[in-house]
Design an enzyme around this catalytic site. Structure first.
Site, PDB file in Angstrom:
ATOM      1  N   HIS A  52      11.263  -6.924  35.123  1.00 40.94           N
ATOM      2  CA  HIS A  52      11.353  -7.120  36.565  1.00 40.94           C
ATOM      3  C   HIS A  52      12.067  -8.439  36.827  1.00 40.94           C
ATOM      4  O   HIS A  52      12.254  -9.240  35.927  1.00 40.94           O
ATOM      5  CB  HIS A  52       9.985  -7.055  37.246  1.00 40.94           C
ATOM      6  CG  HIS A  52       9.114  -8.235  37.009  1.00 40.94           C
ATOM      7  ND1 HIS A  52       8.302  -8.365  35.904  1.00 40.94           N
ATOM      8  CD2 HIS A  52       8.929  -9.363  37.736  1.00 40.94           C
ATOM      9  CE1 HIS A  52       7.652  -9.519  35.970  1.00 40.94           C
ATOM     10  NE2 HIS A  52       8.022 -10.148  37.075  1.00 40.94           N
ATOM     11  N   TYR A 120       0.654 -17.691  35.025  1.00 43.26           N
ATOM     12  CA  TYR A 120       1.992 -17.986  35.524  1.00 43.26           C
ATOM     13  C   TYR A 120       1.935 -18.526  36.948  1.00 43.26           C
ATOM     14  O   TYR A 120       1.044 -18.207  37.720  1.00 43.26           O
ATOM     15  CB  TYR A 120       2.928 -16.784  35.403  1.00 43.26           C
ATOM     16  CG  TYR A 120       2.504 -15.543  36.128  1.00 43.26           C
ATOM     17  CD1 TYR A 120       3.027 -15.236  37.386  1.00 43.26           C
ATOM     18  CD2 TYR A 120       1.613 -14.645  35.557  1.00 43.26           C
ATOM     19  CE1 TYR A 120       2.658 -14.071  38.051  1.00 43.26           C
ATOM     20  CE2 TYR A 120       1.234 -13.489  36.204  1.00 43.26           C
ATOM     21  CZ  TYR A 120       1.766 -13.198  37.452  1.00 43.26           C
ATOM     22  OH  TYR A 120       1.394 -12.055  38.099  1.00 43.26           O
TER      23      TYR A 120
END
EC number: 5.1.3.13
Length: 152
Positions: A52, A120
């Protein structure tokens, strides 16, 4: 190395109690231009989560447990490294932070026999009604990445 990608090697301060390490600081503008969101995910051994990319947000990835093969592919039209693919091995065996700029496709495969955890940070918050997430199949022929482990 794909233009704009940054790697920060983490320093562990170890003693008889364990260790301490800084991930990201507000006086490190070279890693994130701004804070949007922090997220935490776990994937099982052998899982491939790819690919992605984002049009608006940058990502900063860290694998505190387990190990992963991280693959980046530059999709940016005006980039000097357009079409380049880079591979990083991250996790317990190589504790690094990996900055992934917008327009660079990214994904990972969990290595070894135990799950991998990723933490993240992004420069934008996730918007469920209008997600900044474009998907590409893990085996897309335009990227043509071979995810198989090579026995050497």
């Amino acid at each position: 190395m794909i233009l704009g990608v940054k790697v920060k090697k983490l320093i562990k301060h170890c003693d008889d109690r364990g260790f301490f390490s800084e991930l990201i600081r507000d006086d490190e503008p070279a890693l994130l231009s701004k804070f949007g969101q922090a997220s935490w995910s776990m994937s099982y051994p052998g899982v491939i989560k790819a690919f992605h990319y984002h049009e608006k947000q940058d990502d900063l990835w860290f694998f505190p447990s387990g190990n992963a093969q991280v693959v980046l592919h530059d999709l940016r039209e005006n980039s000097l490294t357009k079409g380049d693919t880079d591979v990083y091995y991250m996790g317990e065996e190589n504790p690094i932070m990996l900055f992934i700029p917008k327009g660079v496709a990214h994904g990972y495969r969990v290595l070894g026999q135990k799950p991998a955890t990723i933490i993240y940070f992004t420069t934008e918050s996730y918007k469920p009604d209008n997600p900044d997430e474009k998907r590409i199949p893990w085996d897309d022929p335009s990227i043509s990445f071979d995810w198989e482990t090579k026995n050497r």
